[in-house]
Design an enzyme around this catalytic site. Structure first.
Site, PDB file in Angstrom:
ATOM      1  N   LYS A 115       0.983  -1.299   0.073  1.00  5.88           N
ATOM      2  CA  LYS A 115      -0.022  -0.093   0.028  1.00  5.88           C
ATOM      3  C   LYS A 115       1.002   1.346  -0.134  1.00  5.88           C
ATOM      4  O   LYS A 115       0.375   2.337  -0.559  1.00  5.88           O
ATOM      5  CB  LYS A 115      -1.376  -0.041   1.160  1.00  5.88           C
ATOM      6  CG  LYS A 115      -2.039  -1.078   0.987  1.00  5.88           C
ATOM      7  CD  LYS A 115      -3.645  -0.864   1.591  1.00  5.88           C
ATOM      8  CE  LYS A 115      -4.259  -1.949   0.994  1.00  5.88           C
ATOM      9  NZ  LYS A 115      -5.706  -1.821   1.842  1.00  5.88           N
ATOM     10  N   LYS A 197      -5.863 -10.574  -7.419  1.00  2.00           N
ATOM     11  CA  LYS A 197      -7.094 -10.891  -6.834  1.00  2.00           C
ATOM     12  C   LYS A 197      -8.043  -9.987  -7.023  1.00  2.00           C
ATOM     13  O   LYS A 197      -7.942  -8.728  -7.173  1.00  2.00           O
ATOM     14  CB  LYS A 197      -6.974 -11.206  -5.215  1.00  2.00           C
ATOM     15  CG  LYS A 197      -6.844  -9.687  -4.499  1.00  2.00           C
ATOM     16  CD  LYS A 197      -7.046 -10.105  -2.961  1.00  2.00           C
ATOM     17  CE  LYS A 197      -7.085  -8.694  -2.182  1.00  2.00           C
ATOM     18  NZ  LYS A 197      -7.903  -8.622  -0.908  1.00  2.00           N
ATOM     19  N   LYS A 200     -12.152  -4.377  -4.278  1.00  3.38           N
ATOM     20  CA  LYS A 200     -13.083  -3.303  -4.577  1.00  3.38           C
ATOM     21  C   LYS A 200     -12.426  -2.185  -4.754  1.00  3.38           C
ATOM     22  O   LYS A 200     -13.183  -1.146  -5.102  1.00  3.38           O
ATOM     23  CB  LYS A 200     -13.697  -3.378  -3.172  1.00  3.38           C
ATOM     24  CG  LYS A 200     -13.381  -3.135  -1.918  1.00  3.38           C
ATOM     25  CD  LYS A 200     -14.214  -2.832  -0.785  1.00  3.38           C
ATOM     26  CE  LYS A 200     -14.070  -3.843   0.360  1.00  3.38           C
ATOM     27  NZ  LYS A 200     -12.801  -3.828   1.200  1.00  3.38           N
TER      28      LYS A 200
HETATM   29  P1  ATP Z   1      -9.288  -3.572  -0.737  1.00  2.00           P
HETATM   30  O1  ATP Z   1      -9.424  -3.450  -2.310  1.00  2.00           O
HETATM   31  O2  ATP Z   1      -9.947  -2.145  -0.112  1.00  2.00           O
HETATM   32  O3  ATP Z   1      -7.865  -3.720  -0.259  1.00  2.00           O
HETATM   33  P2  ATP Z   1     -10.428  -5.878  -0.682  1.00  2.00           P
HETATM   34  O4  ATP Z   1     -11.368  -6.099  -1.555  1.00  2.00           O
HETATM   35  O5  ATP Z   1      -9.259  -6.573  -0.937  1.00  2.00           O
HETATM   36  O6  ATP Z   1     -10.366  -4.363  -0.131  1.00  2.00           O
HETATM   37  P3  ATP Z   1     -10.849  -6.513   2.430  1.00  2.00           P
HETATM   38  O7  ATP Z   1     -11.688  -5.466   3.125  1.00  2.00           O
HETATM   39  O8  ATP Z   1      -9.416  -6.329   2.568  1.00  2.00           O
HETATM   40  O9  ATP Z   1     -11.086  -6.685   0.768  1.00  2.00           O
HETATM   41  O10 ATP Z   1     -11.170  -8.038   2.834  1.00  2.00           O
HETATM   42  C1  ATP Z   1     -12.355  -8.280   3.382  1.00  2.00           C
HETATM   43  C2  ATP Z   1     -12.547  -9.680   3.368  1.00  2.00           C
HETATM   44  O11 ATP Z   1     -12.838 -10.377   2.073  1.00  2.00           O
HETATM   45  C3  ATP Z   1     -10.870 -10.308   4.051  1.00  2.00           C
HETATM   46  O12 ATP Z   1     -11.453 -11.686   4.738  1.00  2.00           O
HETATM   47  C4  ATP Z   1     -10.291 -10.904   2.552  1.00  2.00           C
HETATM   48  O13 ATP Z   1      -9.677 -11.774   2.807  1.00  2.00           O
HETATM   49  C5  ATP Z   1     -11.682 -11.378   1.692  1.00  2.00           C
HETATM   50  N1  ATP Z   1     -11.236 -11.161   0.349  1.00  2.00           N
HETATM   51  C6  ATP Z   1     -11.098 -10.144  -0.387  1.00  2.00           C
HETATM   52  N2  ATP Z   1     -10.734  -9.922  -1.646  1.00  2.00           N
HETATM   53  C7  ATP Z   1     -11.104 -11.394  -1.799  1.00  2.00           C
HETATM   54  C8  ATP Z   1     -11.197 -12.206  -3.241  1.00  2.00           C
HETATM   55  N3  ATP Z   1     -10.755 -11.723  -4.291  1.00  2.00           N
HETATM   56  N4  ATP Z   1     -11.217 -13.486  -3.007  1.00  2.00           N
HETATM   57  C9  ATP Z   1     -11.872 -13.802  -1.664  1.00  2.00           C
HETATM   58  N5  ATP Z   1     -11.763 -13.286  -0.609  1.00  2.00           N
HETATM   59  C10 ATP Z   1     -11.374 -12.087  -0.735  1.00  2.00           C
END
Ligand code: ATP
Ligand code: LTN
Length: 331
Positions: A115, A197, A200
């Site tokens: 980040k 991955k 969001k």
């Molecule tokens: P950001 O993009 O803001 O980093 P993010 O979409 O990666 O956010 P988080 O809020 O960090 O999501 O994660 C929330 C939960 O969702 C965590 O338990 C994470 O492991 C899970 N998660 C996030 N992205 C994925 C994905 N692509 N597939 C499966 N699980 C996910």
């Protein structure tokens, strides 16, 4: 009854509308856990300001994240569901734990490295100490199990280290938490770059499916999903895009990879992509209907998060008081 079940804590950041990845990888697994465990779930709004947020959008995201958690089936009766900033013990505990966490330990966190490279104009201290805030979330509730995706495992390890260090100095204050990896774990990849991955906060909105995307947009995003130059729907090395779509389809329909392969034999990618899109639309339809109902009922949402915060504050306050007393503060 309370005390008989293991305590579970997890959080999710309101850094944008949740995606299909968050749902299949995390939220969907939280729902059945509510019957087996004593669950506490938090919208981690304090964590989200480590990245600059526009105030009006941020307020909306917090509200929508809270409502979507209810819409997917988190029950405010079975579980405690609250906004992190409503319980001041989180910020206080984070400060205490900062003083028991080493600079070197925080420097090794891969999320911080990622980040700080990605948001190089705003490498703030909060981004660096983010794991102490997260450790506080977990330790305040004496959580035994923490359901997280692979990306959060390093932070959880650090929470364990800090808890053990504190207990070593002052006696048993904190429960040392274990990661909980649900049986059905899905890792959903980006629709535009299937080696990354689904996230969001991706700038490319075609890379993710938001839980609130309209049916037409969902279908369109799947039609445009990056695959390869072949045409066979088959799970194989090097076919990351197709593998990801098959994984999503399997996770949504419960079908096996073999069944999916047979279903689309001789069909080509077009038909397959449409089928995946339709399946996701069907999966999200009832969630979106429930979300629409909830978001129109501000009074109900407010009542839920007030109750959640009061229940959380009682538990958190106890642990905070104990930790402060051990350190030597005058209570
Ligand atoms: P950001 O993009 O803001 O980093 P993010 O979409 O990666 O956010 P988080 O809020 O960090 O999501 O994660 C929330 C939960 O969702 C965590 O338990 C994470 O492991 C899970 N998660 C996030 N992205 C994925 C994905 N692509 N597939 C499966 N699980 C996910
Ligand atoms: N850092 C997590 C969200 C989060 C969390 C927590 C997860 C905040 N506090 C406590 C588990 C336990 C994330 O970005 N997914």
């Amino acid at each position: 009854m309370e005390g008989a079940k293991k305590r579970v804590f997890s959080g999710i950041q309101p850094s944008g509308m949740l995606t299909l990845g968050n749902y299949l990888g995390a939220l969907r697994n939280w729902v059945p856990m509510q019957d087996e465990f004593d669950c506490i779930f938090s919208v981690a709004d304090l964590h989200a300001i480590t990245i600059r947020q526009e105030p009006a959008a941020f307020r909306r995201q917090i509200l929508e994240t809270y409502a979507i958690l209810l819409a997917v089936g988190i029950s405010p009766e079975k579980s405690i569901l609250f906004l992190q900033s409503h319980v001041s013990a989180h910020a206080e505990m984070a400060w205490l734990l900062d003083c028991y966490t080493q600079f070197g330990e925080l420097s090794r966190m891969t999320q911080f490295k990622d980040k700080s490279a990605r948001y190089s104009s705003n490498v703030n201290a909060g981004l660096f100490t983010y794991p102490s805030l997260m450790a506080g979330d977990i330790l305040l509730y004496q959580a035994e199990l923490v359901p997280v995706g692979a990306d959060q495992k390093q932070h959880l390890e650090l929470s364990r280290t800090v808890a053990e260090r504190f207990n070593g100095l002052y006696g048993p204050v904190f429960t040392v938490p274990e990661p909980y990896i649900p049986k059905v774990g899905a890792r959903v990849m980006s629709l535009q770059d299937p080696r990354k991955k689904m996230s969001k906060s991706d700038e490319n909105h075609n890379a993710f499916v938001s839980l609130l995307d309209k049916p037409d947009d969902i279908i369109r995003k799947f039609k445009r999903a990056v695959t390869d130059s072949e045409s066979e729907v088959k799970y194989a090395d090097g076919k990351d895009g197709v593998n990801n779509l098959m994984g999503i389809y399997a996770s949504v329909t419960g079908k096996t990879m073999d069944e999916i392969q047979r279903e689309f034999e001789g069909e080509g990618y077009g038909v397959f992509k449409s089928a995946v899109g339709e399946a996701v639309v069907d999966l999200l339809r009832p969630i979106q209907q429930e979300f629409d109902r909830l978001i129109a009922d501000k009074g109900y949402l407010e009542a839920c998060w007030k109750t959640g915060a009061a229940r959380a504050a009682r538990l958190a306050g106890r642990t905070l008081a104990k930790a402060m007393k051990k350190i030597g503060f005058i209570r």
